[in-house]
Structures are given as structure tokens and as C-alpha cells.
Design a protein around this motif. Structure first.
Motif, PDB file in Angstrom:
ATOM      1  N   PRO A 235       0.810  -1.228   0.000  1.00 17.54           N
ATOM      2  CA  PRO A 235       0.000   0.000   0.000  1.00 17.54           C
ATOM      3  C   PRO A 235       0.839   1.273   0.000  1.00 17.54           C
ATOM      4  N   LEU A 236       1.901   1.308   0.804  1.00 14.21           N
ATOM      5  CA  LEU A 236       2.753   2.491   0.843  1.00 14.21           C
ATOM      6  C   LEU A 236       3.468   2.695  -0.494  1.00 14.21           C
ATOM      7  N   THR A 237       3.860   1.587  -1.133  1.00 13.42           N
ATOM      8  CA  THR A 237       4.508   1.682  -2.437  1.00 13.42           C
ATOM      9  C   THR A 237       3.561   2.284  -3.462  1.00 13.42           C
ATOM     10  N   MET A 238       2.311   1.833  -3.465  1.00  6.76           N
ATOM     11  CA  MET A 238       1.333   2.359  -4.410  1.00  6.76           C
ATOM     12  C   MET A 238       1.058   3.839  -4.155  1.00  6.76           C
ATOM     13  N   GLN A 239       1.047   4.235  -2.898  1.00  7.98           N
ATOM     14  CA  GLN A 239       0.865   5.657  -2.573  1.00  7.98           C
ATOM     15  C   GLN A 239       1.984   6.489  -3.166  1.00  7.98           C
ATOM     16  N   ARG A 240       3.229   6.006  -3.029  1.00  7.35           N
ATOM     17  CA  ARG A 240       4.377   6.730  -3.577  1.00  7.35           C
ATOM     18  C   ARG A 240       4.279   6.841  -5.096  1.00  7.35           C
ATOM     19  N   LEU A 241       3.960   5.728  -5.751  1.00 12.60           N
ATOM     20  CA  LEU A 241       3.899   5.742  -7.209  1.00 12.60           C
ATOM     21  C   LEU A 241       2.746   6.601  -7.715  1.00 12.60           C
ATOM     22  N   ALA A 242       1.616   6.555  -7.021  1.00 15.58           N
ATOM     23  CA  ALA A 242       0.472   7.375  -7.423  1.00 15.58           C
ATOM     24  C   ALA A 242       0.799   8.854  -7.326  1.00 15.58           C
ATOM     25  N   ALA A 243       1.511   9.248  -6.278  1.00 10.41           N
ATOM     26  CA  ALA A 243       1.900  10.650  -6.126  1.00 10.41           C
ATOM     27  C   ALA A 243       2.926  11.044  -7.178  1.00 10.41           C
ATOM     28  N   PHE A 244       3.834  10.120  -7.505  1.00 15.83           N
ATOM     29  CA  PHE A 244       4.885  10.424  -8.475  1.00 15.83           C
ATOM     30  C   PHE A 244       4.338  10.491  -9.896  1.00 15.83           C
ATOM     31  N   GLN A 245       3.224   9.827 -10.147  1.00 11.61           N
ATOM     32  CA  GLN A 245       2.607   9.852 -11.478  1.00 11.61           C
ATOM     33  C   GLN A 245       2.388  11.279 -11.957  1.00 11.61           C
ATOM     34  N   ALA A 246       2.015  12.160 -11.036  1.00 18.29           N
ATOM     35  CA  ALA A 246       1.746  13.547 -11.401  1.00 18.29           C
ATOM     36  C   ALA A 246       2.993  14.296 -11.848  1.00 18.29           C
ATOM     37  N   GLU A 247       4.180  13.765 -11.541  1.00 18.44           N
ATOM     38  CA  GLU A 247       5.428  14.421 -11.915  1.00 18.44           C
ATOM     39  C   GLU A 247       5.848  14.087 -13.351  1.00 18.44           C
ATOM     40  N   LEU A 248       5.142  13.152 -13.990  1.00 23.89           N
ATOM     41  CA  LEU A 248       5.530  12.666 -15.304  1.00 23.89           C
ATOM     42  C   LEU A 248       4.484  13.037 -16.346  1.00 23.89           C
ATOM     43  N   ALA A 249       4.951  13.488 -17.492  1.00 22.27           N
ATOM     44  CA  ALA A 249       4.026  13.896 -18.545  1.00 22.27           C
ATOM     45  C   ALA A 249       3.207  12.720 -19.072  1.00 22.27           C
ATOM     46  N   GLN A 250       3.827  11.544 -19.145  1.00 17.01           N
ATOM     47  CA  GLN A 250       3.151  10.386 -19.737  1.00 17.01           C
ATOM     48  C   GLN A 250       2.847   9.275 -18.729  1.00 17.01           C
ATOM     49  N   GLY A 251       3.313   9.391 -17.497  1.00 24.31           N
ATOM     50  CA  GLY A 251       2.932   8.437 -16.474  1.00 24.31           C
ATOM     51  C   GLY A 251       3.920   7.305 -16.242  1.00 24.31           C
ATOM     52  N   ILE A 252       3.435   6.264 -15.552  1.00 28.15           N
ATOM     53  CA  ILE A 252       4.245   5.103 -15.164  1.00 28.15           C
ATOM     54  C   ILE A 252       3.687   3.865 -15.841  1.00 28.15           C
ATOM     55  N   PHE A 253       4.572   3.067 -16.417  1.00 28.08           N
ATOM     56  CA  PHE A 253       4.166   1.840 -17.106  1.00 28.08           C
ATOM     57  C   PHE A 253       4.924   0.659 -16.489  1.00 28.08           C
ATOM     58  N   TYR A 254       4.239  -0.473 -16.418  1.00 30.47           N
ATOM     59  CA  TYR A 254       4.718  -1.594 -15.595  1.00 30.47           C
ATOM     60  C   TYR A 254       4.505  -2.907 -16.338  1.00 30.47           C
ATOM     61  N   CYS A 255       5.463  -3.828 -16.202  1.00 29.47           N
ATOM     62  CA  CYS A 255       5.268  -5.189 -16.689  1.00 29.47           C
ATOM     63  C   CYS A 255       5.594  -6.173 -15.564  1.00 29.47           C
ATOM     64  N   TRP A 256       5.016  -7.356 -15.621  1.00 28.20           N
ATOM     65  CA  TRP A 256       5.178  -8.334 -14.547  1.00 28.20           C
ATOM     66  C   TRP A 256       6.574  -8.947 -14.538  1.00 28.20           C
ATOM     67  N   GLY A 257       7.064  -9.231 -13.307  1.00 32.45           N
ATOM     68  CA  GLY A 257       8.278 -10.018 -13.134  1.00 32.45           C
ATOM     69  C   GLY A 257       7.926 -11.383 -12.572  1.00 32.45           C
ATOM     70  N   ASN A 258       8.939 -12.167 -12.249  1.00 29.70           N
ATOM     71  CA  ASN A 258       8.666 -13.491 -11.674  1.00 29.70           C
ATOM     72  C   ASN A 258       8.327 -13.419 -10.185  1.00 29.70           C
ATOM     73  N   HIS A 259       8.864 -12.413  -9.460  1.00 33.29           N
ATOM     74  CA  HIS A 259       8.601 -12.348  -8.026  1.00 33.29           C
ATOM     75  C   HIS A 259       7.163 -11.950  -7.700  1.00 33.29           C
ATOM     76  N   GLU A 260       6.477 -11.309  -8.622  1.00 29.09           N
ATOM     77  CA  GLU A 260       5.058 -11.044  -8.396  1.00 29.09           C
ATOM     78  C   GLU A 260       4.291 -12.359  -8.236  1.00 29.09           C
ATOM     79  N   TYR A 261       4.713 -13.368  -8.987  1.00 29.82           N
ATOM     80  CA  TYR A 261       4.080 -14.683  -8.874  1.00 29.82           C
ATOM     81  C   TYR A 261       4.524 -15.394  -7.600  1.00 29.82           C
ATOM     82  N   PHE A 262       5.775 -15.199  -7.191  1.00 31.80           N
ATOM     83  CA  PHE A 262       6.253 -15.828  -5.961  1.00 31.80           C
ATOM     84  C   PHE A 262       5.486 -15.299  -4.746  1.00 31.80           C
ATOM     85  N   ARG A 263       5.114 -14.045  -4.778  1.00 36.45           N
ATOM     86  CA  ARG A 263       4.433 -13.435  -3.629  1.00 36.45           C
ATOM     87  C   ARG A 263       2.930 -13.658  -3.740  1.00 36.45           C
ATOM     88  N   ASP A 264       2.208 -12.735  -4.350  1.00 38.42           N
ATOM     89  CA  ASP A 264       0.756 -12.883  -4.513  1.00 38.42           C
ATOM     90  C   ASP A 264       0.350 -11.967  -5.654  1.00 38.42           C
TER      91      ASP A 264
END
Length: 413
Positions: A235-264
Motif C-alpha cells: 500500500p505504501l509503495t502504491m501511494q508513492r507511485l500514485a503521487a509520483f505519477q503527477a510528476e511525469l508527462a506520460q505516467g508510469i508503465f509496468y510489466c510483470w516479473g517473476n517475483h510477483e508470482y512468488f508473492r501474490d
């Protein structure tokens, strides 16, 4: 529902994996305890042996607690982070020490055998040549130097653990493309990868990384997988990224890694869906001015053929319907997708996953795990692929391979 004061098992290694690691660490410790007295008599004393095993049990206990058994609310305090540093310095230094002492012991054994075969006599213990500046015999000087050798790998370990966890560099790349639309000339992309937010990458470090990215003034931020290992920090990570989104003209883009599957991955997916971060899962999105971003999922498979088939399937889905005249940037966690991207003449691909090996000499990883595309920039014709060594890590040891933030400036050739 767990209370904040309760301790829980982190997702990840099973009980059997924990037992294997514990026995492996104890085995390394036992081997070190056998070699050290043979290396120098100073390490044969009872006091040293007790201290050696006490330090090891404390280090192993600290590592197990920090990885698998810890409070939901996080570590007890900043002091515990330094305790973890000390534990890693000891255990990693022990591995380095074993390698060094085994090599040194082998050399000494060979020299002894060669001396016996050639009839040469070793250094006479009664030889009392004095080094005037020190007032000790040469033999005493050499014995003292030999006794100090095990301290060298411990010093290297301290440098790799503490320096590797705190040092982050910004690597800037200006890339020429003949097919770049004029409106994208000077367009800047930032990449972070493999942060593994958790024990060694907290919110303070994420704030530092985002501040460093902001100073580069990019149009967008690409996050190429393995973002969070400790889901209590999600949750804290998402808060940071959501706030930082406003600093970028085009935003934040994300692709999955393997550890996302290891966790949840379900929980992480819900958190990202509720945020302004754009997840590219085997699809693409137009950014504007002829730029398209495509992203692929992690290619799981039972064997090499199945993995390659998954890669091709995911890549085909990701670039589907992108206009031929568009400029495409591919986001992938695993760098093997570079083969697909190069074959399709994708201008730029960004990956992570390898951590660059984390321990490198002259830019080359010395660890046994190797990849076709290990670290840095690769080029085929007018297509580029870049493998980030990672902005974080889940094992805090980096030597010759500092964590990085990558900046790419697109230029019309």
C-alpha cells in the motif's frame, strides 16, 4: 486476522527450503572451522572456536528472522537493519574466506610438494634476518601477514553488503534511431527494475530513487518487474507511485516479473489496478506522437521449448495492431525477449531480472547463473536492448555492479 504485533511466515521459501539453507550455512561454517586452524595456529584456540560458532548462530538466526519470521508491522527499528548488515557481512565473508583459504591452502600444498621433489629446504625457523623498520624477523612478519589473510574477504564482504545496498548510480544513454518520429526527438524514458521492496528497500530508499528519477526530468517511468517482495509495504509503495505519477508527462508503465508470482500476483494486481500505474500485460498502448509501449508477461514453462513458445505467444499479443510506422518500446522482465524483439526490429527493449549477477569483475558476472543478455546495452542492426542490473536486490551483496536507475534519451539519427 493477524495483529500488528504478531509474527507471521513470509510467503516464499518453504520449511524444507529453510532447513536446506540452514544446513548449508552450518556446513559452510563447519568447513571454515576446519580450515582456519590449518591455515594458522592462532585460529586453533578454544576462545576463537567458541566465538566463531556463536557469531555464526547469531548471524543465521538473524537472517532467518529477517527473511521468514518477522513482525507484520516491519522490523523493530533501524538498529535491526544494521544487525542484518552484520549477519550478511559475516556469512558472505565466510563464503569468500573459504574460497580464498582453499585456494591458498592448495598453493601451499603444491609448493611444499615441489620443494620436496626438488630437494629444496623450506625457510629455516632459526633464520633471524631482521626488518630494521619493524624490529621483527622476516618469518614473524610473514606469519603475521598469513594470519591476517582471513580478514581480507571479510572486508570485501562488508564493502559488497553495505556499499552494495546503499550505492545507486544513474546510467544515461542517448540512442540514435533513423525511424524516430520528429516529435519524439529528445524524448526521455526512465527505467527502474528489480527493486524488491522489502528488508533492503524501504520507503526511504524508494523516495530517494524517485527523487533521483525526477531530477532527470523524463516523460515516463518504466518499471520492469519485481517491484515488491514484502506485501505489507505494497500500500505504501502504491501511494508513492500514485503521487509520483503527477510528476511525469506520460505516467508510469509496468510489466510483470517473476517475483510477483512468488508473492501474490492477485493482490499486487488489485493494488496496481486501483492506482494510476498502467500495467502492460501482453498488450500495448499508444503514448502519443507515434510512440507505443508494449509489455509482456513473465514466460513460465516446464521446459525450454515451452518457455520459447510462451515468449513468442506473449510477444505477438503485445505488439499486435501497432502501426508499422510507429516507434515501439518493449517492456519485459526477462531479457530473453530480446530475441523476439530483435527479430521483429523493435527499436528499443528494456529488461531486468538478472541483477547483472551482482558480483562482477571488469563488468562480467562471476556467479554461475548466466544469461544470454546479462547486463547493459545490446544492439542488433538499428534495434537496442538494455538489461538493467536492478535498482534493488533481495540479497544485499554488490561488487563491481552497483544498483542503477537507467535513463534513455531518444534522438533522431
Amino acid at each position: 486476522m493477524l495483529k500488528k504485533t504478531e509474527v507471521h511466515m513470509q510467503q516464499g521459501p518453504s520449511l524444507y527450503a529453510m532447513l536446506f539453507i540452514f544446513l548449508l550455512l552450518l556446513g559452510l561454517t563447519w568447513l571454515g572451522g576446519r580450515i582456519l586452524p590449518k591455515w594458522h595456529p592462532v585460529y586453533a584456540g578454544k576462545g576463537f572456536r567458541y566465538g566463531y560458532w556463536i557469531a555464526t548462530f547469531l548471524a543465521v538466526g538473524t537472517l532467518i528472522f529477517s527473511r521468514w519470521l518477522r513482525p507484520v508491522s516491519g522490523f523493530p527499528g533501524e538498529w535491526f537493519r544494521y544487525l542484518i548488515y552484520a549477519a550478511y557481512v559475516w556469512m558472505v565473508g565466510l563464503v569468500f574466506m573459504l574460497v580464498l583459504l582453499l585456494a591458498g591452502h592448495s598453493v601451499r600444498w603444491l609448493v611444499s610438494k615441489v620443494s620436496q621433489m626438488t630437494g629444496q629446504v623450506g625457510t629455516d625457523p632459526s633464520h633471524t634476518e631482521v626488518i630494521p623498520a619493524e624490529g621483527i624477523t622476516r618469518r614473524q612478519f610473514l606469519q603475521g601477514a598469513i594470519a591476517a589473510v582471513p580478514a581480507v574477504p571479510m572486508a570485501v564482504s562488508a564493502y559488497g553488503v553495505i556499499g552494495g545496498d546503499t550505492n545507486i548510480v544513474v546510467n544515461r544513454h542517448t540512442l540514435p534511431f533513423p525511424q524516430l518520429p520528429p516529435a519524439l526527438d529528445g524524448f526521455k524514458i526512465a527505467q527502474i527494475s528489480d527493486t524488491h521492496i522489502g528488508p533492503f528497500f524501504g520507503m526511504d530508499k524508494l523516495d530517494r530513487v524517485l527523487a533521483m528519477v525526477k531530477q532527470e526530468n523524463p516523460e515516463l517511468l518504466a518499471v520492469t518487474g519485481d517491484l515488491v517482495d514484502d506485501l505489507d509495504l505494497l500500500p505504501l509503495t502504491m501511494q508513492r507511485l500514485a503521487a509520483f505519477q503527477a510528476e511525469l508527462a506520460q505516467g508510469i508503465f509496468y510489466c510483470w516479473g517473476n517475483h510477483e508470482y512468488f508473492r501474490d500476483i492477485g493482490r499486487i494486481r488489485r493494488a496496481l489496478d486501483a492506482s494510476p500505474v498502467t500495467v502492460l500485460e501482453n498488450r500495448n498502448q499508444a503514448v502519443g506522437n507515434g510512440l507505443y509501449l508494449a509489455g509482456v508477461d513473465y514466460p513460465w514453462g516446464k521446459n525450454k521449448a515451452e518457455v520459447e513458445a510462451k515468449r513468442q505467444e506473449f510477444f505477438t499479443q503485445a505488439v499486435r495492431a501497432i502501426p508499422a510506422e510507429a516507434f515501439t518500446v518493449l517492456l519485459t522482465h526477462h531479457p530473453d525477449f530480446f530475441d523476439n524483439a530483435f527479430a521483429a526490429r523493435v527499436p528499443l527493449s528494456l529488461a531486468g531480472h538478472t541483477h547483472g549477477g551482482q558480483v562482477a569483475i571488469f563488468g562480467r558476472s562471476i556467479l554461475p547463473v548466466q544469461y544470454k543478455y546479462m547486463r547493459g546495452m545490446f544492439q542488433q542492426d538499428s534495434s537496442f536492448g538494455y538489461v538493467s542490473v536492478g535498482t534493488g536486490h533481495w540479497l544485499p551483496v554488490r561488487i563491481g555492479c552497483p544498483a542503477e536507475i537507467s535513463i534513455f534519451t531518444l534522438k533522431r539519427k
